[in-house]
Design a protein around this motif. Structure first.
Motif, PDB file in Angstrom:
ATOM      1  N   UNK A  29      15.203 -42.068 -14.583  1.00 49.54           N
ATOM      2  CA  UNK A  29      15.773 -43.392 -14.284  1.00 49.54           C
ATOM      3  C   UNK A  29      15.202 -44.516 -15.136  1.00 49.54           C
ATOM      4  N   UNK A  30      13.929 -44.448 -15.504  1.00 54.24           N
ATOM      5  CA  UNK A  30      13.300 -45.610 -16.119  1.00 54.24           C
ATOM      6  C   UNK A  30      12.967 -45.429 -17.594  1.00 54.24           C
ATOM      7  N   UNK A  31      12.331 -44.327 -17.956  1.00 51.80           N
ATOM      8  CA  UNK A  31      11.802 -44.246 -19.313  1.00 51.80           C
ATOM      9  C   UNK A  31      12.590 -43.330 -20.232  1.00 51.80           C
ATOM     10  N   UNK A  32      13.279 -42.353 -19.699  1.00 49.14           N
ATOM     11  CA  UNK A  32      14.051 -41.451 -20.546  1.00 49.14           C
ATOM     12  C   UNK A  32      13.162 -40.607 -21.441  1.00 49.14           C
ATOM     13  N   UNK A  33      13.477 -40.586 -22.742  1.00 47.41           N
ATOM     14  CA  UNK A  33      12.742 -39.741 -23.676  1.00 47.41           C
ATOM     15  C   UNK A  33      11.359 -40.286 -24.006  1.00 47.41           C
ATOM     16  N   UNK A  34      11.074 -41.547 -23.677  1.00 46.64           N
ATOM     17  CA  UNK A  34       9.775 -42.144 -23.989  1.00 46.64           C
ATOM     18  C   UNK A  34       8.695 -41.721 -22.995  1.00 46.64           C
ATOM     19  N   UNK A  35       9.042 -40.944 -21.996  1.00 44.50           N
ATOM     20  CA  UNK A  35       8.102 -40.517 -20.954  1.00 44.50           C
ATOM     21  C   UNK A  35       7.136 -39.478 -21.509  1.00 44.50           C
ATOM     22  N   UNK A  36       5.850 -39.681 -21.274  1.00 43.53           N
ATOM     23  CA  UNK A  36       4.831 -38.723 -21.666  1.00 43.53           C
ATOM     24  C   UNK A  36       4.390 -37.928 -20.443  1.00 43.53           C
ATOM     25  N   UNK A  37       4.110 -36.636 -20.578  1.00 43.47           N
ATOM     26  CA  UNK A  37       3.614 -35.868 -19.436  1.00 43.47           C
ATOM     27  C   UNK A  37       2.311 -36.461 -18.906  1.00 43.47           C
ATOM     28  N   UNK A  38       2.209 -36.583 -17.601  1.00 40.01           N
ATOM     29  CA  UNK A  38       1.008 -37.146 -16.998  1.00 40.01           C
ATOM     30  C   UNK A  38       1.004 -38.656 -16.955  1.00 40.01           C
ATOM     31  N   UNK A  39       2.073 -39.299 -17.356  1.00 38.13           N
ATOM     32  CA  UNK A  39       2.090 -40.755 -17.420  1.00 38.13           C
ATOM     33  C   UNK A  39       2.305 -41.402 -16.055  1.00 38.13           C
ATOM     34  N   UNK A  40       2.852 -40.664 -15.105  1.00 34.04           N
ATOM     35  CA  UNK A  40       3.122 -41.218 -13.788  1.00 34.04           C
ATOM     36  C   UNK A  40       1.801 -41.540 -13.091  1.00 34.04           C
ATOM     37  N   UNK A  41       1.581 -42.783 -12.737  1.00 33.00           N
ATOM     38  CA  UNK A  41       0.365 -43.267 -12.077  1.00 33.00           C
ATOM     39  C   UNK A  41      -0.874 -43.096 -12.937  1.00 33.00           C
ATOM     40  N   UNK A  42      -0.736 -43.091 -14.254  1.00 34.07           N
ATOM     41  CA  UNK A  42      -1.899 -42.872 -15.109  1.00 34.07           C
ATOM     42  C   UNK A  42      -2.876 -44.026 -15.041  1.00 34.07           C
ATOM     43  N   UNK A  43      -2.405 -45.241 -14.955  1.00 33.38           N
ATOM     44  CA  UNK A  43      -3.277 -46.418 -14.948  1.00 33.38           C
ATOM     45  C   UNK A  43      -3.066 -47.203 -13.647  1.00 33.38           C
TER      46      UNK A  43
END
Length: 121
Positions: A29-43
């Protein structure tokens, strides 16, 4: 009695599954192809908010390397216990101070006394 460990592990696995489904929804829904694995709640503390993308990628790489190093350290503990057939905390002379507060180690006590004992008087 209830099998508390089994219930806890089931609860943790269900939470991890939910987090994976939630991160997939964010990716779609939000980032598409720019999403990196592990990025959810990283910071979660938003420390790098407003920082350049290069810095964020470097910090993520550092964090991954720290995690990998910690996993290797735990694996070394397991191998050490497997080779010696003794619990890690009882191995001597290397692990005498493993679970002891640092200020109770004789060399550290001596250093603390040399540097701070006179100032307390």
């Amino acid at each position: 009695t209830l099998p508390y460990l089994s219930l806890f592990m089931t609860f943790m696995l269900l939470n991890l599954g939910y987090l994976d489904i939630f991160s997939q929804a964010i990716k779609e829904n939000q980032t598409g192809d720019a999403f990196l694995p592990g990025e959810c709640f990283w910071d979660p503390l938003c420390i790098l908010e407003g920082a350049p993308d290069e810095m964020k990628v470097k910090m993520q790489a550092r964090e991954l390397n720290n995690g990998r190093f910690a996993m290797m350290a735990v694996a070394a503990f397991i191998v050490e216990e497997a080779l010696t057939h003794k619990p890690l905390i009882t191995l001597e002379p290397l692990n005498v101070y493993l679970f002891e507060p640092i200020y109770e180690v004789p060399a550290v006590q001596e250093w603390l006394d040399l540097n701070f004992a006179e100032r307390m008087i």
